[in-house]
Design a protein around this motif. Structure first.
Motif, PDB file in Angstrom:
ATOM      1  N   ALA A 269       0.838  -1.209   0.000  1.00 44.66           N
ATOM      2  CA  ALA A 269       0.000   0.000   0.000  1.00 44.66           C
ATOM      3  C   ALA A 269       0.868   1.253   0.000  1.00 44.66           C
ATOM      4  CB  ALA A 269      -0.911  -0.004   1.215  1.00 44.66           C
ATOM      5  N   GLN A 270       1.938   1.229   0.775  1.00 42.69           N
ATOM      6  CA  GLN A 270       2.814   2.393   0.830  1.00 42.69           C
ATOM      7  C   GLN A 270       3.514   2.614  -0.510  1.00 42.69           C
ATOM      8  OE1 GLN A 270       6.386   3.065   1.222  1.00 42.69           O
ATOM      9  NE2 GLN A 270       6.259   5.024   2.300  1.00 42.69           N
ATOM     10  N   GLU A 271       3.884   1.532  -1.152  1.00 43.50           N
ATOM     11  CA  GLU A 271       4.487   1.616  -2.481  1.00 43.50           C
ATOM     12  C   GLU A 271       3.504   2.210  -3.481  1.00 43.50           C
ATOM     13  OE1 GLU A 271       7.505   1.177  -5.362  1.00 43.50           O
ATOM     14  OE2 GLU A 271       7.590   0.984  -3.178  1.00 43.50           O
ATOM     15  N   ALA A 272       2.249   1.777  -3.395  1.00 44.66           N
ATOM     16  CA  ALA A 272       1.223   2.292  -4.307  1.00 44.66           C
ATOM     17  C   ALA A 272       1.007   3.781  -4.093  1.00 44.66           C
ATOM     18  CB  ALA A 272      -0.084   1.527  -4.104  1.00 44.66           C
ATOM     19  N   ALA A 290      -3.228   4.181  -1.761  1.00 38.99           N
ATOM     20  CA  ALA A 290      -2.773   3.350  -0.645  1.00 38.99           C
ATOM     21  C   ALA A 290      -3.935   2.588  -0.015  1.00 38.99           C
ATOM     22  CB  ALA A 290      -2.086   4.227   0.398  1.00 38.99           C
ATOM     23  N   ARG A 291      -5.059   3.271   0.150  1.00 36.62           N
ATOM     24  CA  ARG A 291      -6.209   2.664   0.822  1.00 36.62           C
ATOM     25  C   ARG A 291      -6.798   1.519   0.001  1.00 36.62           C
ATOM     26  NH1 ARG A 291      -8.276   4.843   5.264  1.00 36.62           N
ATOM     27  NH2 ARG A 291      -7.127   6.762   4.804  1.00 36.62           N
ATOM     28  N   ALA A 292      -6.737   1.645  -1.331  1.00 37.04           N
ATOM     29  CA  ALA A 292      -7.314   0.611  -2.180  1.00 37.04           C
ATOM     30  C   ALA A 292      -6.632  -0.740  -1.959  1.00 37.04           C
ATOM     31  CB  ALA A 292      -7.198   1.017  -3.653  1.00 37.04           C
ATOM     32  N   VAL A 293      -5.324  -0.711  -1.759  1.00 43.74           N
ATOM     33  CA  VAL A 293      -4.591  -1.969  -1.544  1.00 43.74           C
ATOM     34  C   VAL A 293      -5.026  -2.615  -0.235  1.00 43.74           C
ATOM     35  CG1 VAL A 293      -2.314  -2.985  -1.165  1.00 43.74           C
ATOM     36  CG2 VAL A 293      -2.614  -1.181  -2.895  1.00 43.74           C
ATOM     37  N   GLY A 298      -8.897  -6.812   2.631  1.00 46.69           N
ATOM     38  CA  GLY A 298      -9.855  -6.997   3.711  1.00 46.69           C
ATOM     39  C   GLY A 298      -9.566  -6.253   5.003  1.00 46.69           C
ATOM     40  N   TYR A 299      -8.615  -5.316   4.971  1.00 49.32           N
ATOM     41  CA  TYR A 299      -8.279  -4.582   6.190  1.00 49.32           C
ATOM     42  C   TYR A 299      -8.665  -3.104   6.114  1.00 49.32           C
ATOM     43  CZ  TYR A 299      -5.520  -8.636   7.658  1.00 49.32           C
ATOM     44  OH  TYR A 299      -5.111  -9.900   8.034  1.00 49.32           O
ATOM     45  N   GLY A 300      -9.550  -2.747   5.202  1.00 42.56           N
ATOM     46  CA  GLY A 300      -9.907  -1.345   4.990  1.00 42.56           C
ATOM     47  C   GLY A 300     -10.372  -0.644   6.254  1.00 42.56           C
ATOM     48  N   GLU A 301     -11.165  -1.330   7.077  1.00 40.81           N
ATOM     49  CA  GLU A 301     -11.682  -0.709   8.298  1.00 40.81           C
ATOM     50  C   GLU A 301     -10.610  -0.559   9.367  1.00 40.81           C
ATOM     51  OE1 GLU A 301     -15.092  -2.814   9.656  1.00 40.81           O
ATOM     52  OE2 GLU A 301     -16.347  -2.195   7.960  1.00 40.81           O
ATOM     53  N   ARG A 302      -9.477  -1.168   9.154  1.00 38.42           N
ATOM     54  CA  ARG A 302      -8.395  -1.094  10.135  1.00 38.42           C
ATOM     55  C   ARG A 302      -7.303  -0.094   9.731  1.00 38.42           C
ATOM     56  NH1 ARG A 302     -11.488  -2.642  12.950  1.00 38.42           N
ATOM     57  NH2 ARG A 302     -10.582  -0.867  14.040  1.00 38.42           N
ATOM     58  N   PHE A 303      -7.559   0.644   8.649  1.00 31.48           N
ATOM     59  CA  PHE A 303      -6.696   1.766   8.251  1.00 31.48           C
ATOM     60  C   PHE A 303      -7.444   3.024   8.677  1.00 31.48           C
ATOM     61  CE2 PHE A 303      -4.640   4.007   4.310  1.00 31.48           C
ATOM     62  CZ  PHE A 303      -3.950   4.855   5.162  1.00 31.48           C
ATOM     63  N   GLU A 323      -9.094  11.724   1.649  1.00 28.80           N
ATOM     64  CA  GLU A 323     -10.277  11.804   0.793  1.00 28.80           C
ATOM     65  C   GLU A 323     -10.950  13.159   0.978  1.00 28.80           C
ATOM     66  OE1 GLU A 323     -12.963  10.776  -2.051  1.00 28.80           O
ATOM     67  OE2 GLU A 323     -11.245   9.541  -1.432  1.00 28.80           O
ATOM     68  N   GLY A 324     -11.288  13.791  -0.142  1.00 31.33           N
ATOM     69  CA  GLY A 324     -11.930  15.093  -0.115  1.00 31.33           C
ATOM     70  C   GLY A 324     -10.988  16.254  -0.340  1.00 31.33           C
ATOM     71  N   GLU A 325      -9.672  16.009  -0.255  1.00 31.19           N
ATOM     72  CA  GLU A 325      -8.695  17.077  -0.498  1.00 31.19           C
ATOM     73  C   GLU A 325      -8.344  17.090  -1.990  1.00 31.19           C
ATOM     74  OE1 GLU A 325      -7.117  19.973  -0.806  1.00 31.19           O
ATOM     75  OE2 GLU A 325      -7.069  19.800   1.396  1.00 31.19           O
ATOM     76  N   GLU A 326      -8.873  18.100  -2.684  1.00 28.07           N
ATOM     77  CA  GLU A 326      -8.716  18.164  -4.137  1.00 28.07           C
ATOM     78  C   GLU A 326      -7.554  19.046  -4.587  1.00 28.07           C
ATOM     79  OE1 GLU A 326     -12.552  19.308  -5.592  1.00 28.07           O
ATOM     80  OE2 GLU A 326     -13.452  17.350  -5.141  1.00 28.07           O
TER      81      GLU A 326
END
Length: 376
Positions: A269-272, A290-293, A298-303, A323-326
């Motif tokens: 994720a950090q590499e991405a 990063a979050r997509a990875v 299956g650990y999305g809720e733990r980030f 998210e939301g920072e454009e």
């Protein structure tokens, strides 16, 4: 040519350009000007760092088309005159017993809206409002979030030197014993090493062992580190006036298959996130990459935190990778990329590098290995 330990010094012209840019940016944002209180904004704009704790008003006033003015207490004026940026501004002092707000008021549009440093004392803001009831104010983080975001070549030298010192600290901490020692012992080692490698200020030394690693901002405590613990290390501070901030996760002895897998996921994720860095990309896209990875595995809720934050004369500043920072990335921006996974009651993993935006991508300012290191 100056070495990373002796970078090109900032000049009065550098500070003059910064103050002019701030005033012009304020005007473009529809503001009458900028009021800067003692703190990182003032250091960045003038090179002057007033006493850390003072109830006496000190304020830098920036208005487009006008010379910068620094309002200071008379007893501190000699120090202000020594600042590198002093030749680029006018000093206006006030003596004890006089009203500093009456001294400052003539410099301001009585009906203007001003950007003001986030850390301005409430008593000073209220004093100005009482003197000039027609004025209004907006925090600089909201009004001018890009004020310090884009670094020039000399700033990047300092950030690179700070990053190299943090890297050297990590390389050395791998050699100390972890098992049987308290988190505070390892944190003290980190602070000592940062100082030995040139930091003038240590801002944080997070050592989260075992279940404590599942708290992203855990402060090192009295827990004794045990064999079999995952340990999150997050440390940084200021060197040459600019920040370092890096995170690595180590393991005391051989990890379990699950621990290794979670670490591998965070590393991917950090590499991405780092690979997503390039000019024109919105800040939120770094978070998304990063979050997509992590979500895919299956650990999305733990980030549970943003992917990154800006860094410069402070270790945390705009822009934010969330998210939301454009806000679009531009060359010279510097920020962290630090995804993590946190499993309550068990362990956590975080990997963090500082990245600067280049003309065609991004460059990491941290170069230590990101694989899971085994310590004793």
């Amino acid at each position: 040519m100056p070495s990373p330990n002796q970078p090109v010094p900032f000049t009065a012209d550098d500070y003059r350009a910064r103050m002019m840019r701030a005033a012009e940016s304020a005007a473009a944002a529809g503001l009458a000007g900028v009021l800067v209180a003692p703190g990182p904004d003032m250091v960045y704009l003038t090179g002057y760092q007033p006493p850390a704790a003072t109830e006496r008003l000190t304020a830098l006033v920036l208005v487009a088309g006008q010379d910068p003015v620094l309002v200071v207490p008379t007893l501190e004026a000699p120090d202000a005159e020594k600042a590198v940026g002093a030749p680029a501004l006018t000093l206006r002092d006030w003596t004890d017993g006089k009203d500093p707000y009456a001294v400052t008021a003539p410099l301001l549009d009585a009906k203007g809206r001003f950007g003001i440093s986030d850390n301005t004392w409430a008593m000073h803001l209220l004093g100005l409002q009482q003197q000039l009831p027609g004025t209004s104010y907006a925090s600089l983080t909201e009004a001018l979030p890009m004020l310090r975001a884009v670094k020039d070549a000399h700033e990047l030298e300092r950030l690179a030197a700070a990053g190299a010192a943090a890297d050297a600290t990590y390389e050395q901490i791998l050699k100390v014993r972890f098992a049987g020692r308290k988190e505070t012992d390892v944190a003290a080692d980190l602070a000592r090493l940062l100082t030995e490698f040139g930091h003038s200020q240590v801002d944080f030394t997070v050592v989260g062992s075992g279940p404590n690693g599942a708290n992203p901002h855990h402060e090192a405590g009295d827990r004794t580190i045990e064999h079999g613990d995952m340990v999150v290390l997050d440390f940084g501070g200021l060197k040459l006036g600019y920040g370092s901030d890096t995170s690595r996760t180590v393991h005391v002895g051989e990890p379990t298959a699950e621990e290794q897998r979670v670490h591998d996921i965070v590393r991917e994720a950090q590499e991405a996130g780092c690979k997503a860095v390039r000019p024109g990309v919105a800040c939120q896209e770094i978070d998304r990459a990063a979050r997509a990875v992590i979500t895919e595995f299956g650990y999305g809720e733990r980030f549970i935190h943003r992917t990154g934050h800006g860094i410069g004369v402070t270790t945390h500043e705009p822009p934010y990778m969330i998210e939301g920072e454009e806000q679009q990335l531009v060359p010279g921006m510097c920020f962290s990329v630090e995804p993590g996974v946190y499993l309550p009651g068990r362990f956590g993993v975080r990997i963090e590098d500082i990245v600067t935006v280049t003309e065609d991508g991004g460059r990491r300012l941290n170069a230590t290995a990101r694989e899971l290191a085994i310590v004793e």
